[in-house]
Scaffold this motif. Structure first.
Motif, mmCIF file in Angstrom:
data_model
loop_
_atom_site.group_PDB
_atom_site.id
_atom_site.type_symbol
_atom_site.label_atom_id
_atom_site.label_comp_id
_atom_site.label_asym_id
_atom_site.label_seq_id
_atom_site.Cartn_x
_atom_site.Cartn_y
_atom_site.Cartn_z
ATOM 1 N N PRO A 46 -3.906 14.876 12.431
ATOM 2 C CA PRO A 46 -4.565 16.103 11.957
ATOM 3 C C PRO A 46 -4.431 16.359 10.458
ATOM 4 O O PRO A 46 -5.384 16.827 9.824
ATOM 5 N N ASP A 47 -3.274 16.056 9.865
ATOM 6 C CA ASP A 47 -3.115 16.282 8.424
ATOM 7 C C ASP A 47 -4.021 15.353 7.613
ATOM 8 O O ASP A 47 -4.635 15.770 6.624
ATOM 9 N N THR A 48 -4.096 14.117 8.067
ATOM 10 C CA THR A 48 -4.990 13.163 7.407
ATOM 11 C C THR A 48 -6.436 13.596 7.588
ATOM 12 O O THR A 48 -7.248 13.531 6.649
ATOM 13 N N ARG A 49 -6.779 14.042 8.798
ATOM 14 C CA ARG A 49 -8.148 14.488 9.085
ATOM 15 C C ARG A 49 -8.573 15.624 8.157
ATOM 16 O O ARG A 49 -9.679 15.615 7.607
ATOM 17 N N LYS A 50 -7.683 16.586 7.938
ATOM 18 C CA LYS A 50 -8.015 17.715 7.080
ATOM 19 C C LYS A 50 -8.346 17.261 5.658
ATOM 20 O O LYS A 50 -9.285 17.756 5.036
ATOM 21 N N ARG A 51 -7.567 16.318 5.147
ATOM 22 C CA ARG A 51 -7.812 15.829 3.787
ATOM 23 C C ARG A 51 -9.110 15.047 3.702
ATOM 24 O O ARG A 51 -9.866 15.166 2.740
ATOM 25 N N ILE A 52 -9.389 14.220 4.697
ATOM 26 C CA ILE A 52 -10.630 13.439 4.686
ATOM 27 C C ILE A 52 -11.841 14.366 4.775
ATOM 28 O O ILE A 52 -12.854 14.138 4.096
ATOM 29 N N MET A 82 0.832 -1.191 0.000
ATOM 30 C CA MET A 82 0.000 0.000 0.000
ATOM 31 C C MET A 82 0.869 1.244 0.000
ATOM 32 O O MET A 82 1.883 1.284 0.671
ATOM 33 N N LYS A 83 0.426 2.228 -0.720
ATOM 34 C CA LYS A 83 1.221 3.442 -0.830
ATOM 35 C C LYS A 83 0.907 4.383 0.324
ATOM 36 O O LYS A 83 -0.219 4.824 0.499
ATOM 37 N N THR A 84 1.917 4.707 1.092
ATOM 38 C CA THR A 84 1.700 5.548 2.265
ATOM 39 C C THR A 84 2.713 6.678 2.303
ATOM 40 O O THR A 84 3.401 6.889 3.291
ATOM 41 N N GLY A 85 2.816 7.396 1.220
ATOM 42 C CA GLY A 85 3.764 8.496 1.149
ATOM 43 C C GLY A 85 3.194 9.783 1.699
ATOM 44 O O GLY A 85 2.442 9.803 2.661
ATOM 45 N N ASN A 86 3.554 10.900 1.073
ATOM 46 C CA ASN A 86 3.100 12.216 1.479
ATOM 47 C C ASN A 86 1.567 12.274 1.561
ATOM 48 O O ASN A 86 0.868 11.877 0.631
ATOM 49 N N ILE A 87 1.056 12.788 2.696
ATOM 50 C CA ILE A 87 -0.390 12.809 2.936
ATOM 51 C C ILE A 87 -1.133 13.569 1.835
ATOM 52 O O ILE A 87 -2.205 13.150 1.379
ATOM 53 N N GLU A 88 -0.585 14.687 1.396
ATOM 54 C CA GLU A 88 -1.278 15.498 0.394
ATOM 55 C C GLU A 88 -1.305 14.840 -0.980
ATOM 56 O O GLU A 88 -2.140 15.178 -1.805
ATOM 57 N N LYS A 89 -0.391 13.920 -1.232
ATOM 58 C CA LYS A 89 -0.336 13.268 -2.543
ATOM 59 C C LYS A 89 -0.976 11.875 -2.539
ATOM 60 O O LYS A 89 -1.203 11.293 -3.599
ATOM 61 N N MET A 90 -1.264 11.346 -1.363
ATOM 62 C CA MET A 90 -1.795 9.992 -1.256
ATOM 63 C C MET A 90 -3.188 9.891 -1.859
ATOM 64 O O MET A 90 -4.019 10.776 -1.660
ATOM 65 N N SER A 91 -3.443 8.819 -2.606
ATOM 66 C CA SER A 91 -4.772 8.634 -3.183
ATOM 67 C C SER A 91 -5.797 8.443 -2.067
ATOM 68 O O SER A 91 -5.483 7.930 -0.988
ATOM 69 N N GLY A 92 -7.025 8.867 -2.340
ATOM 70 C CA GLY A 92 -8.065 8.888 -1.321
ATOM 71 C C GLY A 92 -8.320 7.548 -0.649
ATOM 72 O O GLY A 92 -8.518 7.484 0.575
#
Length: 258
Positions: free
Chosen positions: A228-234, A1-11
């Motif tokens: 928090p970064d993941t939360r913002k994107r979700i 599974m791809k777990t790179g940069n939060i802003e670039k990660m697929s949904g």
């Protein structure tokens, strides 16, 4: 599974990161309905395109098919699935749905969920062509995808929604209307047997509890608080889904190779 940069990660991998297991647009209910309509049994040879985290694979194995093969383009996903299903009859191979490497007319049931949506129209056609090639005559092909509505949605509005979806989920999402999905399958040589739609409430609390269970939902909520970064994107994803709630739905279609 791809777990790179939060802003670039697929949904879908972003949601998996916080513990979401059911990643289909119509949720667990629509997946289960599709599998029931496919009528999988011990005589079937089943192939799933892009099994992802393996939720549907687990459900398919409950029907005890003669064989199950999952084809996924993500090497890390395949490695994860091999570990998850060790000791079962499930086989997983790294490859693309448009070029599975499976023998022509070797499968009785083929299915894919939330994956045709993620491809341009010409790529959709290539994947459907492969499904047709590997299916035996009278074999069934089931899809569970994101769809747009109403049917006569203005092309400019459609393009705008697709662009906003792509920006927020970081995948080039290209959903079609239900009738367009049907037409695309028919062009690929399939006869439509059944179609059903449902609300696209992937990130709504009621759907999430139904899909993940209360404890699963609470685990996701806890992880979102701690990340928090993941939360913002979700939250951005959920806001887009809510913004276009009237124009988004989930669809399952069962079709037959004649």
């Amino acid at each position: 599974m791809k777990t790179g940069n939060i802003e670039k990660m697929s949904g879908h991998w972003l949601l998996a990161k916080v513990g979401k297991k059911v990643l289909r647009p119509g949720g667990k209910f629509l997946t289960e309905k599709m599998l029931k309509q496919l009528d999988i049994n011990e005589c079937d040879t089943v192939t799933e395109f892009a099994p992802g985290l393996g939720f549907t694979a687990g459900e398919i194995l409950k029907y005890n098919p003669g064989s199950y093969t999952g084809i996924d383009a993500d090497e890390n996903a395949v490695a994860f699935l091999k570990r998850k299903f060790i000791g079962t009859k499930a086989l997983f191979r790294n490859g693309h749905a448009a070029q599975t490497g499976l023998e022509p007319e070797s499968q009785t049931k083929v299915l894919g969920e939330a994956m045709l949506t993620m491809h341009a129209d010409h790529r959709k056609a290539e994947i459907i062509k492969e499904a047709h090639k590997i299916l035996k005559t009278d074999g069934l092909y089931g899809i569970h995808e994101l769809a747009l509505m109403p049917e006569k949605l203005d092309d400019k509005v459609k393009a705008y929604i697709q662009r906003e979806l792509a920006e927020v989920i970081k995948v080039n999402a290209r959903p079609l209307t239900p009738e367009e999905w049907k037409h695309t399958l028919e062009k690929g040589g399939f006869t439509i047997l059944k179609m059903e739609t449902a609300a696209m409430h992937l990130l709504e609390p009621k759907r999430m509890i139904g899909d993940e269970g209360l404890l699963g939902f609470l685990k996701i909520a806890k992880n979102m608080v701690l990340q928090p970064d993941t939360r913002k994107r979700i939250i951005r994803m959920r806001n887009i889904f809510r913004k276009y709630e009237r124009n988004l739905c989930a669809v399952i279609i069962i079709s037959r190779k004649d």
